[in-house]
Design a protein around this motif. Sequence first.
Motif, short mmCIF file in Angstrom:
data_model
loop_
_atom_site.label_atom_id
_atom_site.label_comp_id
_atom_site.label_asym_id
_atom_site.label_seq_id
_atom_site.Cartn_x
_atom_site.Cartn_y
_atom_site.Cartn_z
N GLU A 1 -31.56 69.72 80.70
CA GLU A 1 -31.16 68.39 80.24
C GLU A 1 -31.62 68.15 78.81
O GLU A 1 -30.85 67.66 77.97
CB GLU A 1 -31.73 67.32 81.17
CG GLU A 1 -31.23 65.94 80.85
CD GLU A 1 -31.70 64.91 81.85
OE1 GLU A 1 -32.06 63.81 81.40
OE2 GLU A 1 -31.68 65.19 83.06
N SER A 2 -32.85 68.50 78.51
CA SER A 2 -33.36 68.33 77.14
C SER A 2 -32.59 69.18 76.14
O SER A 2 -32.24 68.71 75.06
CB SER A 2 -34.85 68.69 77.08
OG SER A 2 -35.60 67.80 77.85
N LEU B 1 -23.22 62.64 77.12
CA LEU B 1 -23.64 62.34 78.49
C LEU B 1 -22.70 62.87 79.55
O LEU B 1 -22.86 62.59 80.73
CB LEU B 1 -23.80 60.82 78.65
CG LEU B 1 -24.79 60.17 77.71
CD1 LEU B 1 -24.80 58.68 77.90
CD2 LEU B 1 -26.17 60.75 77.89
N ARG C 1 -29.14 67.64 75.54
CA ARG C 1 -29.18 66.46 74.68
C ARG C 1 -29.46 66.84 73.22
O ARG C 1 -28.79 66.35 72.31
CB ARG C 1 -30.24 65.48 75.16
CG ARG C 1 -29.91 64.77 76.44
CD ARG C 1 -31.08 63.88 76.86
NE ARG C 1 -30.90 63.32 78.16
CZ ARG C 1 -30.42 62.10 78.38
NH1 ARG C 1 -30.06 61.34 77.37
NH2 ARG C 1 -30.28 61.65 79.61
N CYS D 1 -24.98 73.64 73.75
CA CYS D 1 -24.70 72.41 74.50
C CYS D 1 -23.79 72.72 75.70
O CYS D 1 -24.05 72.27 76.81
CB CYS D 1 -24.05 71.40 73.57
SG CYS D 1 -23.82 69.78 74.32
#
Length: 90
Positions: free
Chosen positions: A71-72, A87, A75, A55
């Motif tokens: 981004e995936s 976020l 998340r 992350c």
Amino acid sequence: MMETCPACKAPFKGRQICHRCKSDLRPLIAVAERAAACLAAARAAFEQNDYQAACGLACQSLALKRSGEAESLYRYAGFLAGRRRILACL
């Protein structure tokens, strides 16, 4: 990697100096390479089930260059790491 020169929009041909406007693209290339390295390290951490590190590395990649994959990964790794608020980098 970039598709066009940000100064004149000429197609990027992989060179460090734009063939059309002669802009020095080395700093931008270096940022793109660093973002790719962070994303690769995030993928490796994810494969090792180190979701916290994945992350963080995906977040670093996003800070340098936006990509759907980063981004995936950010998340999903954040979710698996149990982060409530993921976020911060988006």
